[in-house]
Design a protein around this motif. Structure first.
Motif, PDB file in Angstrom:
ATOM      1  N   MET A   1       0.862  -0.914   0.235  1.00  0.00           N
ATOM      2  CA  MET A   1      -0.057   0.115  -0.049  1.00  0.00           C
ATOM      3  C   MET A   1       0.881   1.318  -0.055  1.00  0.00           C
ATOM      4  O   MET A   1       1.621   1.240   1.049  1.00  0.00           O
ATOM      5  CB  MET A   1      -0.927  -0.008   1.189  1.00  0.00           C
ATOM      6  N   ASP A   2       0.625   2.263  -0.744  1.00  0.00           N
ATOM      7  CA  ASP A   2       1.390   3.364  -1.272  1.00  0.00           C
ATOM      8  C   ASP A   2       0.844   4.448  -0.176  1.00  0.00           C
ATOM      9  O   ASP A   2      -0.059   4.616  -0.035  1.00  0.00           O
ATOM     10  CB  ASP A   2       1.450   3.819  -2.491  1.00  0.00           C
ATOM     11  N   PHE A   3       1.737   4.869   0.464  1.00  0.00           N
ATOM     12  CA  PHE A   3       1.331   5.964   1.465  1.00  0.00           C
ATOM     13  C   PHE A   3       1.604   7.485   0.859  1.00  0.00           C
ATOM     14  O   PHE A   3       2.501   7.590   0.475  1.00  0.00           O
ATOM     15  CB  PHE A   3       1.803   6.063   2.866  1.00  0.00           C
ATOM     16  N   ASN A   4       0.362   8.097   1.031  1.00  0.00           N
ATOM     17  CA  ASN A   4       0.698   9.311   0.050  1.00  0.00           C
ATOM     18  C   ASN A   4       0.583  10.585   1.261  1.00  0.00           C
ATOM     19  O   ASN A   4      -0.657  10.939   1.899  1.00  0.00           O
ATOM     20  CB  ASN A   4      -0.297   9.928  -0.859  1.00  0.00           C
ATOM     21  N   TYR A   5       1.691  11.432   1.577  1.00  0.00           N
ATOM     22  CA  TYR A   5       1.745  12.635   2.445  1.00  0.00           C
ATOM     23  C   TYR A   5       1.043  13.542   2.167  1.00  0.00           C
ATOM     24  O   TYR A   5       0.362  14.153   2.875  1.00  0.00           O
ATOM     25  CB  TYR A   5       3.275  12.689   2.813  1.00  0.00           C
ATOM     26  N   PHE A   6       1.037  14.001   1.055  1.00  0.00           N
ATOM     27  CA  PHE A   6      -0.158  15.112   0.268  1.00  0.00           C
ATOM     28  C   PHE A   6      -1.375  14.733   0.722  1.00  0.00           C
ATOM     29  O   PHE A   6      -2.177  15.718   0.843  1.00  0.00           O
ATOM     30  CB  PHE A   6       0.386  15.282  -1.125  1.00  0.00           C
ATOM     31  N   ASN A   7      -1.843  13.527   0.631  1.00  0.00           N
ATOM     32  CA  ASN A   7      -3.412  13.421   0.897  1.00  0.00           C
ATOM     33  C   ASN A   7      -3.615  13.496   2.422  1.00  0.00           C
ATOM     34  O   ASN A   7      -4.628  13.841   2.943  1.00  0.00           O
ATOM     35  CB  ASN A   7      -3.758  11.966   0.341  1.00  0.00           C
ATOM     36  N   LEU A   8      -2.730  13.049   3.264  1.00  0.00           N
ATOM     37  CA  LEU A   8      -2.920  13.437   4.489  1.00  0.00           C
ATOM     38  C   LEU A   8      -2.682  14.900   4.969  1.00  0.00           C
ATOM     39  O   LEU A   8      -3.440  15.448   5.723  1.00  0.00           O
ATOM     40  CB  LEU A   8      -1.532  12.462   5.514  1.00  0.00           C
ATOM     41  N   ILE A   9      -1.813  15.736   4.269  1.00  0.00           N
ATOM     42  CA  ILE A   9      -1.857  17.237   4.523  1.00  0.00           C
ATOM     43  C   ILE A   9      -3.133  17.663   4.163  1.00  0.00           C
ATOM     44  O   ILE A   9      -3.557  18.476   4.688  1.00  0.00           O
ATOM     45  CB  ILE A   9      -0.538  17.593   3.952  1.00  0.00           C
ATOM     46  N   LYS A  10      -3.569  17.287   2.946  1.00  0.00           N
ATOM     47  CA  LYS A  10      -4.755  17.736   2.439  1.00  0.00           C
ATOM     48  C   LYS A  10      -5.867  17.341   3.509  1.00  0.00           C
ATOM     49  O   LYS A  10      -6.858  18.495   3.684  1.00  0.00           O
ATOM     50  CB  LYS A  10      -5.168  17.008   1.143  1.00  0.00           C
ATOM     51  N   LYS A  11      -5.909  16.483   4.127  1.00  0.00           N
ATOM     52  CA  LYS A  11      -7.218  16.336   5.035  1.00  0.00           C
ATOM     53  C   LYS A  11      -6.842  17.218   6.162  1.00  0.00           C
ATOM     54  O   LYS A  11      -7.955  17.812   6.654  1.00  0.00           O
ATOM     55  CB  LYS A  11      -6.981  14.862   5.353  1.00  0.00           C
ATOM     56  N   GLU A  12      -5.756  17.589   6.571  1.00  0.00           N
ATOM     57  CA  GLU A  12      -5.628  18.206   7.823  1.00  0.00           C
ATOM     58  C   GLU A  12      -5.749  19.625   7.390  1.00  0.00           C
ATOM     59  O   GLU A  12      -6.425  20.489   8.114  1.00  0.00           O
ATOM     60  CB  GLU A  12      -3.873  18.117   8.116  1.00  0.00           C
ATOM     61  N   ILE A  13      -5.426  20.197   6.238  1.00  0.00           N
ATOM     62  CA  ILE A  13      -5.734  21.576   5.830  1.00  0.00           C
ATOM     63  C   ILE A  13      -7.506  21.806   5.721  1.00  0.00           C
ATOM     64  O   ILE A  13      -7.685  22.509   6.142  1.00  0.00           O
ATOM     65  CB  ILE A  13      -5.008  21.750   4.479  1.00  0.00           C
ATOM     66  N   SER A  14      -7.747  20.569   5.192  1.00  0.00           N
ATOM     67  CA  SER A  14      -9.212  20.539   5.183  1.00  0.00           C
ATOM     68  C   SER A  14     -10.116  20.906   6.589  1.00  0.00           C
ATOM     69  O   SER A  14     -10.749  21.812   6.824  1.00  0.00           O
ATOM     70  CB  SER A  14     -10.010  19.537   4.513  1.00  0.00           C
ATOM     71  N   ASN A  15      -9.576  20.098   7.375  1.00  0.00           N
ATOM     72  CA  ASN A  15     -10.054  20.231   8.989  1.00  0.00           C
ATOM     73  C   ASN A  15      -9.699  21.834   9.546  1.00  0.00           C
ATOM     74  O   ASN A  15     -10.597  22.199  10.105  1.00  0.00           O
ATOM     75  CB  ASN A  15      -9.641  19.154   9.779  1.00  0.00           C
ATOM     76  N   ILE A  16      -8.501  22.218   9.204  1.00  0.00           N
ATOM     77  CA  ILE A  16      -8.061  23.608   9.896  1.00  0.00           C
ATOM     78  C   ILE A  16      -9.021  24.767   8.995  1.00  0.00           C
ATOM     79  O   ILE A  16      -9.478  25.391   9.683  1.00  0.00           O
ATOM     80  CB  ILE A  16      -6.616  23.812   9.639  1.00  0.00           C
ATOM     81  N   THR A  17      -9.101  24.343   7.899  1.00  0.00           N
ATOM     82  CA  THR A  17     -10.173  25.510   7.049  1.00  0.00           C
ATOM     83  C   THR A  17     -11.430  25.234   7.667  1.00  0.00           C
ATOM     84  O   THR A  17     -11.963  26.505   7.679  1.00  0.00           O
ATOM     85  CB  THR A  17      -9.929  25.194   5.621  1.00  0.00           C
ATOM     86  N   LYS A  18     -12.146  24.077   7.833  1.00  0.00           N
ATOM     87  CA  LYS A  18     -13.224  24.320   8.547  1.00  0.00           C
ATOM     88  C   LYS A  18     -13.485  24.786   9.750  1.00  0.00           C
ATOM     89  O   LYS A  18     -14.209  25.313  10.125  1.00  0.00           O
ATOM     90  CB  LYS A  18     -13.986  22.716   8.467  1.00  0.00           C
ATOM     91  N   LYS A  19     -12.386  24.622  10.445  1.00  0.00           N
ATOM     92  CA  LYS A  19     -12.263  25.300  11.800  1.00  0.00           C
ATOM     93  C   LYS A  19     -12.205  26.689  11.848  1.00  0.00           C
ATOM     94  O   LYS A  19     -12.919  27.575  12.339  1.00  0.00           O
ATOM     95  CB  LYS A  19     -11.221  24.583  12.735  1.00  0.00           C
ATOM     96  N   ALA A  20     -11.326  27.230  10.793  1.00  0.00           N
ATOM     97  CA  ALA A  20     -11.227  28.540  10.696  1.00  0.00           C
ATOM     98  C   ALA A  20     -12.240  29.348  10.032  1.00  0.00           C
ATOM     99  O   ALA A  20     -12.458  30.597  10.496  1.00  0.00           O
ATOM    100  CB  ALA A  20      -9.865  28.982  10.192  1.00  0.00           C
ATOM    101  N   PHE A  21     -12.765  28.782   9.113  1.00  0.00           N
ATOM    102  CA  PHE A  21     -13.892  29.499   8.334  1.00  0.00           C
ATOM    103  C   PHE A  21     -15.256  28.463   8.228  1.00  0.00           C
ATOM    104  O   PHE A  21     -15.315  27.541   7.511  1.00  0.00           O
ATOM    105  CB  PHE A  21     -13.671  29.589   6.807  1.00  0.00           C
ATOM    106  N   ASN A  22     -16.132  28.893   9.135  1.00  0.00           N
ATOM    107  CA  ASN A  22     -17.277  27.670   9.293  1.00  0.00           C
ATOM    108  C   ASN A  22     -18.098  27.732   8.392  1.00  0.00           C
ATOM    109  O   ASN A  22     -18.618  26.441   8.059  1.00  0.00           O
ATOM    110  CB  ASN A  22     -18.134  28.180  10.671  1.00  0.00           C
ATOM    111  N   GLU A  23     -18.179  28.524   7.285  1.00  0.00           N
ATOM    112  CA  GLU A  23     -19.193  28.424   6.146  1.00  0.00           C
ATOM    113  C   GLU A  23     -18.654  27.900   5.177  1.00  0.00           C
ATOM    114  O   GLU A  23     -19.115  27.785   4.258  1.00  0.00           O
ATOM    115  CB  GLU A  23     -19.530  29.914   5.910  1.00  0.00           C
ATOM    116  N   VAL A  24     -17.340  27.135   5.011  1.00  0.00           N
ATOM    117  CA  VAL A  24     -16.574  26.223   4.116  1.00  0.00           C
ATOM    118  C   VAL A  24     -17.548  25.132   3.874  1.00  0.00           C
ATOM    119  O   VAL A  24     -17.464  24.263   4.970  1.00  0.00           O
ATOM    120  CB  VAL A  24     -15.421  26.322   4.059  1.00  0.00           C
ATOM    121  N   GLU A  25     -17.820  24.682   2.820  1.00  0.00           N
ATOM    122  CA  GLU A  25     -18.648  23.294   2.565  1.00  0.00           C
ATOM    123  C   GLU A  25     -17.548  22.271   1.836  1.00  0.00           C
ATOM    124  O   GLU A  25     -16.691  22.841   1.312  1.00  0.00           O
ATOM    125  CB  GLU A  25     -19.931  23.383   1.706  1.00  0.00           C
ATOM    126  N   GLU A  26     -17.841  21.018   2.198  1.00  0.00           N
ATOM    127  CA  GLU A  26     -16.831  19.963   1.637  1.00  0.00           C
ATOM    128  C   GLU A  26     -16.732  20.338  -0.030  1.00  0.00           C
ATOM    129  O   GLU A  26     -15.642  19.868  -0.485  1.00  0.00           O
ATOM    130  CB  GLU A  26     -17.308  18.624   1.886  1.00  0.00           C
TER     131      GLU A  26
END
Length: 75
Positions: A1-26
């Motif tokens: 199984m290949d691990f992709n750090y960019f996908n992990l970072i994208k998920k974290e940035i998504s979570n941070i963005t949702k926290k910082a800007f409540n109105e952002v949708e998936e």
């Protein structure tokens, strides 16, 4: 199984963005990219999240980036 750090970072940035800007949708976050920068001198990771959010939030991309940076620093 290949691990992709960019996908992990994208998920974290998504979570941070949702926290910082409540109105952002998936569906908006799906437009975000996380990848190596085109020039190595620009760092290790590049994302377009500030540009993606700029028109939605009617804010300057730099202001969005600053807010996200502050959110990351508070972790």
């Amino acid at each position: 199984m290949d691990f992709n750090y960019f996908n992990l970072i994208k998920k974290e940035i998504s979570n941070i963005t949702k926290k910082a800007f409540n109105e952002v949708e998936e569906s908006i976050l799906e437009k975000m990219t996380v990848e190596p920068p085109k020039e190595a001198s620009h760092g290790d990771i590049a994302t377009n999240i500030a540009m993606v959010l700029a028109s939605l939030l009617k804010q300057k991309p730099r202001d969005i980036a600053i807010k996200l940076t502050e959110e990351i620093k508070s972790l």
